[in-house]
Design a protein around this motif. Structure first.
Motif, mmCIF file in Angstrom:
data_model
loop_
_atom_site.group_PDB
_atom_site.id
_atom_site.type_symbol
_atom_site.label_atom_id
_atom_site.label_comp_id
_atom_site.label_asym_id
_atom_site.label_seq_id
_atom_site.Cartn_x
_atom_site.Cartn_y
_atom_site.Cartn_z
ATOM 1 N N GLY A 67 0.767 -1.227 0.000
ATOM 2 C CA GLY A 67 0.000 0.000 0.000
ATOM 3 C C GLY A 67 0.804 1.285 0.000
ATOM 4 N N ARG A 68 1.905 1.319 0.704
ATOM 5 C CA ARG A 68 2.574 2.596 0.919
ATOM 6 C C ARG A 68 4.044 2.612 0.521
ATOM 7 N NH1 ARG A 68 -0.732 1.646 5.322
ATOM 8 N NH2 ARG A 68 -2.485 3.046 5.408
ATOM 9 N N GLY A 69 4.595 1.512 0.158
ATOM 10 C CA GLY A 69 5.983 1.493 -0.274
ATOM 11 C C GLY A 69 6.944 1.029 0.805
ATOM 12 N N VAL A 70 8.182 0.881 0.417
ATOM 13 C CA VAL A 70 9.209 0.340 1.285
ATOM 14 C C VAL A 70 9.540 1.300 2.426
ATOM 15 C CG1 VAL A 70 11.589 -0.475 1.348
ATOM 16 C CG2 VAL A 70 10.146 -1.045 -0.585
ATOM 17 N N ALA A 71 9.499 2.610 2.179
ATOM 18 C CA ALA A 71 9.824 3.581 3.233
ATOM 19 C C ALA A 71 8.845 3.466 4.395
ATOM 20 C CB ALA A 71 9.819 4.992 2.663
ATOM 21 N N ALA A 72 7.572 3.233 4.126
ATOM 22 C CA ALA A 72 6.578 3.062 5.190
ATOM 23 C C ALA A 72 6.845 1.786 5.979
ATOM 24 C CB ALA A 72 5.175 3.039 4.606
ATOM 25 N N CYS A 73 7.282 0.754 5.291
ATOM 26 C CA CYS A 73 7.615 -0.503 5.963
ATOM 27 C C CYS A 73 8.803 -0.320 6.893
ATOM 28 C CB CYS A 73 7.895 -1.581 4.927
ATOM 29 S SG CYS A 73 8.233 -3.187 5.625
ATOM 30 N N VAL A 74 9.819 0.375 6.428
ATOM 31 C CA VAL A 74 10.993 0.640 7.260
ATOM 32 C C VAL A 74 10.604 1.494 8.465
ATOM 33 C CG1 VAL A 74 13.233 1.813 7.322
ATOM 34 C CG2 VAL A 74 12.650 0.344 5.393
ATOM 35 N N ALA A 75 9.746 2.482 8.261
ATOM 36 C CA ALA A 75 9.292 3.327 9.368
ATOM 37 C C ALA A 75 8.537 2.499 10.405
ATOM 38 C CB ALA A 75 8.415 4.454 8.840
ATOM 39 N N MET A 76 7.709 1.559 9.948
ATOM 40 C CA MET A 76 6.975 0.708 10.876
ATOM 41 C C MET A 76 7.936 -0.169 11.678
ATOM 42 S SD MET A 76 4.153 -2.287 10.273
ATOM 43 C CE MET A 76 5.408 -3.488 9.870
ATOM 44 N N ILE A 77 8.923 -0.740 11.032
ATOM 45 C CA ILE A 77 9.872 -1.611 11.721
ATOM 46 C C ILE A 77 10.691 -0.825 12.739
ATOM 47 C CG2 ILE A 77 11.953 -3.009 11.381
ATOM 48 C CD1 ILE A 77 10.668 -3.942 8.727
ATOM 49 N N VAL A 78 11.124 0.380 12.373
ATOM 50 C CA VAL A 78 11.892 1.211 13.302
ATOM 51 C C VAL A 78 11.033 1.597 14.501
ATOM 52 C CG1 VAL A 78 13.016 3.470 13.553
ATOM 53 C CG2 VAL A 78 13.525 2.036 11.583
ATOM 54 N N SER A 79 9.763 1.923 14.274
ATOM 55 C CA SER A 79 8.894 2.278 15.397
ATOM 56 C C SER A 79 8.673 1.088 16.318
ATOM 57 C CB SER A 79 7.561 2.839 14.896
ATOM 58 O OG SER A 79 6.842 1.864 14.187
ATOM 59 N N ILE A 80 8.552 -0.101 15.776
ATOM 60 C CA ILE A 80 8.417 -1.300 16.608
ATOM 61 C C ILE A 80 9.695 -1.539 17.404
ATOM 62 C CG2 ILE A 80 8.209 -3.827 16.528
ATOM 63 C CD1 ILE A 80 6.226 -3.421 14.208
ATOM 64 N N GLN A 81 10.847 -1.277 16.815
ATOM 65 C CA GLN A 81 12.107 -1.432 17.541
ATOM 66 C C GLN A 81 12.209 -0.442 18.693
ATOM 67 O OE1 GLN A 81 14.883 -1.123 14.295
ATOM 68 N NE2 GLN A 81 15.059 -3.343 14.109
ATOM 69 N N PHE A 82 11.766 0.789 18.485
ATOM 70 C CA PHE A 82 11.764 1.770 19.575
ATOM 71 C C PHE A 82 10.798 1.352 20.684
ATOM 72 C CE2 PHE A 82 13.647 4.966 16.599
ATOM 73 C CZ PHE A 82 14.751 5.254 17.374
ATOM 74 N N LEU A 83 9.634 0.845 20.314
ATOM 75 C CA LEU A 83 8.675 0.354 21.306
ATOM 76 C C LEU A 83 9.276 -0.781 22.124
ATOM 77 C CD1 LEU A 83 5.758 0.245 22.481
ATOM 78 C CD2 LEU A 83 5.277 -1.416 20.687
ATOM 79 N N THR A 84 9.930 -1.708 21.454
ATOM 80 C CA THR A 84 10.558 -2.833 22.131
ATOM 81 C C THR A 84 11.672 -2.371 23.062
ATOM 82 O OG1 THR A 84 10.065 -4.230 20.221
ATOM 83 C CG2 THR A 84 11.715 -5.043 21.756
ATOM 84 N N ALA A 85 12.488 -1.435 22.602
ATOM 85 C CA ALA A 85 13.558 -0.908 23.453
ATOM 86 C C ALA A 85 12.985 -0.197 24.674
ATOM 87 C CB ALA A 85 14.441 0.044 22.651
ATOM 88 N N GLY A 86 11.897 0.528 24.491
ATOM 89 C CA GLY A 86 11.255 1.198 25.618
ATOM 90 C C GLY A 86 10.716 0.212 26.643
ATOM 91 N N LEU A 87 10.090 -0.857 26.159
ATOM 92 C CA LEU A 87 9.595 -1.891 27.068
ATOM 93 C C LEU A 87 10.739 -2.578 27.817
ATOM 94 C CD1 LEU A 87 6.790 -3.497 24.886
ATOM 95 C CD2 LEU A 87 6.493 -2.191 27.003
ATOM 96 N N ALA A 88 11.827 -2.843 27.105
ATOM 97 C CA ALA A 88 12.976 -3.483 27.742
ATOM 98 C C ALA A 88 13.577 -2.586 28.817
ATOM 99 C CB ALA A 88 14.026 -3.829 26.695
ATOM 100 N N LEU A 89 13.696 -1.298 28.537
ATOM 101 C CA LEU A 89 14.243 -0.377 29.541
ATOM 102 C C LEU A 89 13.331 -0.237 30.750
ATOM 103 C CD1 LEU A 89 15.671 2.424 27.221
ATOM 104 C CD2 LEU A 89 16.967 0.766 28.577
ATOM 105 N N LYS A 90 12.030 -0.290 30.521
ATOM 106 C CA LYS A 90 11.082 -0.150 31.612
ATOM 107 C C LYS A 90 11.095 -1.358 32.532
ATOM 108 C CE LYS A 90 6.182 0.622 32.590
ATOM 109 N NZ LYS A 90 6.412 1.408 33.757
ATOM 110 N N PHE A 91 11.158 -2.545 31.967
ATOM 111 C CA PHE A 91 11.007 -3.759 32.768
ATOM 112 C C PHE A 91 12.304 -4.495 33.047
ATOM 113 C CE2 PHE A 91 6.813 -3.196 30.768
ATOM 114 C CZ PHE A 91 6.059 -3.087 31.941
ATOM 115 N N TRP A 92 13.438 -4.000 32.591
ATOM 116 C CA TRP A 92 14.736 -4.685 32.787
ATOM 117 C C TRP A 92 15.105 -4.671 34.269
ATOM 118 C CZ3 TRP A 92 17.565 -6.728 28.712
ATOM 119 C CH2 TRP A 92 18.804 -7.246 29.056
ATOM 120 N N ARG A 93 15.505 -5.836 34.753
ATOM 121 C CA ARG A 93 15.979 -5.939 36.127
ATOM 122 C C ARG A 93 17.478 -6.217 36.115
ATOM 123 N NH1 ARG A 93 12.640 -10.525 38.641
ATOM 124 N NH2 ARG A 93 11.738 -10.887 36.623
ATOM 125 N N SER A 94 18.225 -5.501 36.980
ATOM 126 C CA SER A 94 19.668 -5.735 37.010
ATOM 127 C C SER A 94 20.028 -6.898 37.894
ATOM 128 C CB SER A 94 20.430 -4.542 37.506
ATOM 129 O OG SER A 94 19.750 -3.402 37.711
#
Length: 94
Positions: A67-94
């Motif tokens: 529907g939107r091209g490769v740039a939209a796909c890359v943007a979606m993947i990068v946003s999911i990676q940021f979401l995942t990193a945020g969740l990891a930082l929030k719940f990471w236990r040392s």
């Protein structure tokens, strides 16, 4: 790198991505065993369930390509990676 018009740069980007996936997969599996304590089987089961659930949701990237091209796909993947990193930082236990 995958947005570059040069084929060898795209191939290199895909190779780096695939390598990163396998490194993270093995690191996550070993980390689960170290931190799960008594519920190792439950933790491993939850990890696998969410791994495949995420893969199923990630399959929607095809919608971006159609529907939107490769740039939209890359943007979606990068946003999911940021979401995942945020969740990891929030719940990471040392």
């Amino acid at each position: 790198m995958t947005l570059n018009p040069t084929l060898w740069v795209v191939i290199l980007g895909l190779a780096i991505s695939a390598t990163g996936i396998f490194v993270c997969q093995s690191a996550a599996n070993s980390y689960i065993g170290m931190v799960s304590g008594q519920g190792k089987a439950t933790a491993a089961g939850l990890y696998v369930a969410f791994y495949y659930l995420g893969g199923s949701i990630g399959r929607s990237h095809r919608i971006c390509l159609v529907g939107r091209g490769v740039a939209a796909c890359v943007a979606m993947i990068v946003s999911i990676q940021f979401l995942t990193a945020g969740l990891a930082l929030k719940f990471w236990r040392s």
